[in-house]
Motif scaffolding. Sequence first.
Motif, PDB file in Angstrom:
ATOM      1  N   ARG A 119     -14.830  34.869 -15.408  1.00  0.00           N
ATOM      2  CA  ARG A 119     -14.040  33.317 -14.887  1.00  0.00           C
ATOM      3  C   ARG A 119     -12.579  34.036 -14.703  1.00  0.00           C
ATOM      4  NH1 ARG A 119     -16.036  28.302 -17.055  1.00  0.00           N
ATOM      5  NH2 ARG A 119     -14.381  27.535 -15.481  1.00  0.00           N
ATOM      6  N   ARG A 120     -11.688  34.317 -15.774  1.00  0.00           N
ATOM      7  CA  ARG A 120     -10.658  34.584 -15.946  1.00  0.00           C
ATOM      8  C   ARG A 120     -10.163  35.728 -15.206  1.00  0.00           C
ATOM      9  NH1 ARG A 120      -6.671  34.592 -18.903  1.00  0.00           N
ATOM     10  NH2 ARG A 120      -5.819  34.102 -20.614  1.00  0.00           N
ATOM     11  N   ALA A 121     -10.906  36.333 -15.237  1.00  0.00           N
ATOM     12  CA  ALA A 121     -10.835  38.101 -13.525  1.00  0.00           C
ATOM     13  C   ALA A 121     -10.167  37.040 -12.525  1.00  0.00           C
ATOM     14  CB  ALA A 121     -11.350  39.095 -14.080  1.00  0.00           C
ATOM     15  N   ALA A 122     -11.501  36.199 -12.018  1.00  0.00           N
ATOM     16  CA  ALA A 122     -11.187  35.549 -10.706  1.00  0.00           C
ATOM     17  C   ALA A 122     -10.395  34.538 -10.477  1.00  0.00           C
ATOM     18  CB  ALA A 122     -13.114  34.882 -10.564  1.00  0.00           C
ATOM     19  N   ILE A 123     -10.074  33.851 -11.712  1.00  0.00           N
ATOM     20  CA  ILE A 123      -8.854  33.182 -11.258  1.00  0.00           C
ATOM     21  C   ILE A 123      -7.370  33.874 -11.509  1.00  0.00           C
ATOM     22  CG2 ILE A 123      -7.683  31.519 -13.209  1.00  0.00           C
ATOM     23  CD1 ILE A 123     -10.518  30.802 -13.609  1.00  0.00           C
ATOM     24  N   ALA A 124      -7.377  35.030 -11.846  1.00  0.00           N
ATOM     25  CA  ALA A 124      -6.146  35.951 -12.155  1.00  0.00           C
ATOM     26  C   ALA A 124      -6.663  36.695 -10.781  1.00  0.00           C
ATOM     27  CB  ALA A 124      -6.150  37.234 -13.309  1.00  0.00           C
ATOM     28  N   ASP A 125      -7.160  36.979  -9.530  1.00  0.00           N
ATOM     29  CA  ASP A 125      -7.138  37.583  -8.348  1.00  0.00           C
ATOM     30  C   ASP A 125      -5.932  36.175  -7.911  1.00  0.00           C
ATOM     31  OD1 ASP A 125      -7.907  39.716  -9.197  1.00  0.00           O
ATOM     32  OD2 ASP A 125     -10.324  39.332  -8.666  1.00  0.00           O
ATOM     33  N   LEU A 126      -7.304  34.900  -7.823  1.00  0.00           N
ATOM     34  CA  LEU A 126      -7.025  33.866  -7.126  1.00  0.00           C
ATOM     35  C   LEU A 126      -4.401  33.840  -6.791  1.00  0.00           C
ATOM     36  CD1 LEU A 126      -9.178  31.190  -7.443  1.00  0.00           C
ATOM     37  CD2 LEU A 126      -8.856  32.959  -5.786  1.00  0.00           C
ATOM     38  N   VAL A 127      -4.646  33.502  -8.554  1.00  0.00           N
ATOM     39  CA  VAL A 127      -3.024  33.329  -9.461  1.00  0.00           C
ATOM     40  C   VAL A 127      -2.273  34.981  -8.441  1.00  0.00           C
ATOM     41  CG1 VAL A 127      -1.665  33.034 -10.817  1.00  0.00           C
ATOM     42  CG2 VAL A 127      -3.580  32.289 -10.770  1.00  0.00           C
TER      43      VAL A 127
END
Length: 178
Positions: A119-127
């Motif tokens: 989840r952290r990696a996916a959110i980092a991609d969004l950000v």
Amino acid sequence: MEGVVERQYAAAEDEVVGALLATSRVFVGLAARSLGSLGEDVTLAQFRTLVVLVSRGPQRVVDLAQELAVTSSTATRMCNRLVRKGLVVRRERADDRRAAWMTLTPAGRDLIGEVMSHRRAAIADLVSDLSLIRPVAFAAVLHALVEAAGEVPDAQWWSQWASSVAGEEALGYPGSQK
């Protein structure tokens, strides 16, 4: 003039609520995809139970039920499933055998760590796709929302995750014995 300002403020609040609601749909989708990518048979409700056990340490089933806004019987069935999956263990206190305390197992802690890392990696991609003008101010608003919801900040959560199965004494498990 006062009525106009109040209506504008109410409209702005409604805009924030709508944006947060849409964001929550994004995050629920990320959580579901992260769980699904691991091939584990864990529901979002069960995952939330594991998150609570990291955030708050060992919990009585009745307290989990309250935190998850479900009945005690629903929480008991959910915990029974998590026990069968080897993700949590049930403990009894020597001074009160009526209360069952749920604690993460190493497998439960590892599962939650993997899902959160995805989840952290996916959110980092969004950000990374955003062009934030004041990222620290934006983060401060989000931290305030986290605090208002009674959750712990990310760094504290990971610290608690790291020690979530280090031993009952380290977790402050009531009634723990060596």
